[in-house]
Structures are given as structure tokens and as C-alpha cells.
Design an enzyme around this catalytic site. Structure first.
Site, PDB file in Angstrom:
ATOM      1  N   GLY A  10      86.034 -24.219  40.152  1.00 25.78           N
ATOM      2  CA  GLY A  10      86.226 -25.427  40.272  1.00 25.78           C
ATOM      3  C   GLY A  10      87.559 -26.117  40.013  1.00 25.78           C
ATOM      4  O   GLY A  10      87.776 -27.214  39.400  1.00 25.78           O
ATOM      5  N   GLY A  13      88.758 -29.788  41.060  1.00 24.64           N
ATOM      6  CA  GLY A  13      87.954 -30.675  40.897  1.00 24.64           C
ATOM      7  C   GLY A  13      88.475 -31.537  39.416  1.00 24.64           C
ATOM      8  O   GLY A  13      89.774 -31.348  39.166  1.00 24.64           O
ATOM      9  N   GLN A  14      87.641 -32.545  39.298  1.00 31.48           N
ATOM     10  CA  GLN A  14      88.284 -33.414  38.240  1.00 31.48           C
ATOM     11  C   GLN A  14      88.696 -33.125  37.009  1.00 31.48           C
ATOM     12  O   GLN A  14      89.674 -33.024  36.686  1.00 31.48           O
ATOM     13  CB  GLN A  14      87.068 -34.755  38.024  1.00 31.48           C
ATOM     14  N   ASP A  54      84.131 -18.804  47.159  1.00 36.00           N
ATOM     15  CA  ASP A  54      83.037 -19.448  47.142  1.00 36.00           C
ATOM     16  C   ASP A  54      82.231 -18.867  46.126  1.00 36.00           C
ATOM     17  O   ASP A  54      81.936 -17.825  46.235  1.00 36.00           O
ATOM     18  CB  ASP A  54      82.324 -19.502  48.520  1.00 36.00           C
ATOM     19  N   TYR A 144      70.454 -32.499  40.084  1.00 40.24           N
ATOM     20  CA  TYR A 144      71.642 -32.206  39.296  1.00 40.24           C
ATOM     21  C   TYR A 144      71.258 -31.937  37.689  1.00 40.24           C
ATOM     22  O   TYR A 144      71.602 -30.930  37.184  1.00 40.24           O
ATOM     23  CB  TYR A 144      72.634 -33.192  39.154  1.00 40.24           C
ATOM     24  N   LYS A 148      71.283 -28.477  35.306  1.00 39.53           N
ATOM     25  CA  LYS A 148      71.800 -28.694  34.027  1.00 39.53           C
ATOM     26  C   LYS A 148      70.830 -27.774  32.980  1.00 39.53           C
ATOM     27  O   LYS A 148      71.266 -27.129  31.977  1.00 39.53           O
ATOM     28  CB  LYS A 148      72.465 -29.775  33.583  1.00 39.53           C
ATOM     29  N   ILE A 174      83.139 -38.631  32.578  1.00 37.87           N
ATOM     30  CA  ILE A 174      84.723 -38.473  32.385  1.00 37.87           C
ATOM     31  C   ILE A 174      85.641 -39.249  33.204  1.00 37.87           C
ATOM     32  O   ILE A 174      85.455 -39.509  34.386  1.00 37.87           O
ATOM     33  CB  ILE A 174      85.063 -36.969  32.587  1.00 37.87           C
TER      34      ILE A 174
HETATM   35  N1  SER Z   1      79.810 -37.767  35.635  1.00 32.79           N
HETATM   36  C1  SER Z   1      78.602 -36.934  36.014  1.00 32.79           C
HETATM   37  C2  SER Z   1      77.734 -37.715  37.249  1.00 32.79           C
HETATM   38  O1  SER Z   1      77.910 -38.832  37.251  1.00 32.79           O
HETATM   39  C3  SER Z   1      77.536 -36.440  34.992  1.00 32.79           C
HETATM   40  O2  SER Z   1      77.556 -35.397  34.336  1.00 32.79           O
HETATM   41  O3  SER Z   1      77.027 -37.015  37.802  1.00 32.79           O
END
Ligand code: SER
Length: 321
Positions: A10, A13-14, A54, A144, A148, A174
């Protein structure tokens, strides 16, 4: 310098893109292998090795691990909350199969430490919403969040059954300026800064009173590295540590932006992400992380707003936006 070999998935990614840079500063550029799904390397990530893999392709992932023989993997690939609701099958495949592949390969190939991000999305509507404790109800309503919670338990299972040193943080939203987040519910807290600089206005997709826990990227990167460097006996939580820096409403964020950009106007038009935001805590009790491995945040809302706006203005002045 300790001789370490690290893989970060990743990596474009951010969080990944900023974590790779910090890890390379600390351990050496060649020691940190950035792994992305498909995007080519841009800018600073080109300072060290980059591979396209991947994470749902187990043989390819295994080959990568055999090639570099890392002792540590930061597995950051993930489909975020709002995007996951659009494609739950994809979210399950990437978030769960990807994690299981990483855990299996780490166990089988002698990787000693693994980092995996959990999230405030692990909580749900019946979780206490203020000062959410470390051990509490986990009843997420998004796919999601479901990945988790399952992922946290899987990480703990690999620790207990195989002794794999997996460590994890429940990140709050974040906020950062280098790479925009993709598909999250907390993305408004990033977009507001870019729109404020470009257009002096922002149409926010959650209501003004929506309060969520948040953190500025430098704190998030530091928390991640500090957790991974803490002595093993200090790591008492093997699901995932609560973590936070601040909580504010969308309106308080807009006010802090307006203090630096006179004339900035924020409007509020909640869409389906409001329902997700409303199912998450308003504030987090992260005292266990503070006690176990000394977590301490540095950035509050005002310092963060100033820093975000300074950096985005510089990017804009140099035509990088
Ligand atoms: N920042 C993430 C989201 O908004 C939360 O873990 O999906």
C-alpha cells in the site's frame, strides 16, 4: 544503523507513501521496499526499491518476500469505508485475503514483525461514542469495519498460535497533504484544506455537528514506527490499540480554516457517508497505548491547520496541484 529489511504494501496510498519516506530516512533507502498495486513510482518513492504486486495474489507475494527476505512488513493495503460500501466483495477480498496472505507468508518465511492498520471503523452504533474504551463493543455496520474486526482477531490469532509478532493501531481519520486519501468517510477533513486554498469554499459531505477522532499524518507515522520499535514485552494488546490525537466537529474544522483564510465559507450537504460517520465514536480513549508503549501526540487542530495550509499553498505556488 541496524540492518533491517522492510516491505511496505500500500506504499502509494495516503499513509504508505509517507511511512516509506520516514522508514527510508531511518533505515536506509535500499532497505525499504515500497510495494504498490499498479501505480508507477512518482517523486520521492523512487529513492529506493519499488515493486508492483497484488496482495491477493499469494504466489506473487510469496515470491516478493523470498526475493527481499524482509524481517518486517507494514501491510497497509486496504479498501476504505465509503469505497467498500460500493463494492463489498472487493473490500473483503483485498482487506481479508490480503491480510491472511501476509500473515501466512510471514509465518512461513521467517518475517519477525508485521504491522497492520485497524480503524475507528471497527466500532459501531452501540459502542460508547465518547471516550471509547480499549475493550468495548465492536459492532461495525460497514464491510470495511467488518474486515477490521475480523482482521484484528486474525492478527491476535497468529500471535497466540504461531508467535508471529503482529502489531496494530486503530487509526482515527488521518489528515495529510502529500497524497489525498481515497474512498474514506473522513476524507472531508483533508478536502476542506485543498478547497479552501483553491476556491475559498467547501461543500462538506457530513453535517456541521459531526465529530470524529482525527490525527495529523506526522503523528500517525511516528505512532506506527514507535509501536513497531517498542520492546515486545510492552505490547500487551494483540488485537489493535486505540489511538487518537484530537476530536472536532466539521464546523470547528471550518472555523480553524477560516481563521487562516479570511472569507472561507463552508456549506454542509450530508450524503450517505453521514450514516457511516454517525456509527463511529466521537472521541477515543487511547490511555492503554500511552501506558504500554508511551504514545503521545504532538499536533492539535490549530498547529495542524497552519501546517496543512502552509504546505498546500507551497504546492500550489509551485504548480504541483
Ligand atoms: N479514514 C478511514 C475511512 O474514513 C477510517 O479508517 O474510511
Amino acid at each position: 544503523m541496524t540492518s533491517k529489511k522492510i516491505i511496505v504494501t500500500g506504499a502509494t496510498g495516503q499513509i504508505g507513501s509517507e511511512l516509506v519516506i520516514e522508514l527510508r530516512k531511518k533505515y536506509g533507502e535500499q532497505q525499504v521496499v515500497a510495494v504498490g498495486h499498479s501505480k508507477p513510482i512518482e517523486g520521492e518513492l523512487s529513492s529506493g526499491p519499488f515493486e508492483i504486486v497484488d496482495v491477493t495474489n499469494k504466489p506473487a507475494l510469496d515470491e516478493l518476500v523470498q526475493k527481499y527476505r524482509p524481517d518486517t512488513i507494514y501491510h497497509l493495503v486496504g479498501i476504505l469505508s465509503a469505497k467498500g460500501e460500493k463494492n463489498p466483495d472487493l473490500a473483503w477480498r483485498v482487506n481479508m485475503e490480503g491480510l491472511k496472505n501476509i500473515l501466512d507468508i510471514s509465518r512461513d518465511r521467517g518475517v519477525t514483525k508485521v504491522f497492520w492498520p485497524s480503524s475507528i471503523a471497527a466500532f459501531g452504533p452501540t459502542t460508547p461514542r465518547d471516550n471509547t474504551p480499549q475493550n468495548t463493543i465492536l459492532d461495525p455496520t460497514t464491510i470495511y469495519g467488518v474486515t477490521k474486526v475480523a482482521g484484528e482477531l486474525l492478527c491476535q490469532y497468529y500471535w497466540k498460535k504461531y508467535g508471529l509478532d503482529v502489531r496494530s493501531l486503530r487509526y482515527p481519520g488521518i489528515i495529510s497533504y502529500k497524497t489525498e486519501p481515497g474512498g474514506g468517510t473522513t476524507d472531508y477533513a483533508v478536502a476542506i484544506y485543498f478547497e479552501a486554498i483553491k476556491n475559498k469554499k467547501y461543500d462538506c459531505f457530513v453535517g456541521r455537528d459531526t465529530v470524529l477522532p482525527m490525527m495529523y499524518m506526522p503523528d500517525a507515522v511516528r505512532a506506527t514506527i514507535e509501536l513497531m520499535e517498542a520492546p515486545i514485552e510492552n505490547i500487551k494488546v494483540r488485537t489493535s490499540y486505540n489511538l487518537t490525537a484530537m476530536s472536532f466537529s466539521a464546523e470547528e474544522l471550518a472555523t480553524s480554516v477560516a481563521r487562516c483564510i479570511p472569507g472561507f465559507v463552508c456549506s454542509y450537504n450530508p450524503d450517505d457517508r453521514q450514516r457511516i460517520a454517525d456509527s463511529w465514536p466521537r472521541s477515543i480513549d487511547d490511555s492503554v497505548a500511552r501506558k504500554d508503549w508511551g504514545w503521545k501526540h504532538e499536533f492539535g487542530i490549530e498547529e495542524m491547520t497552519k501546517d496543512m495550509l502552509d504546505h498546500i499553498s507551497t504546492l500550489e505556488a509551485s504548480d504541483l496541484l
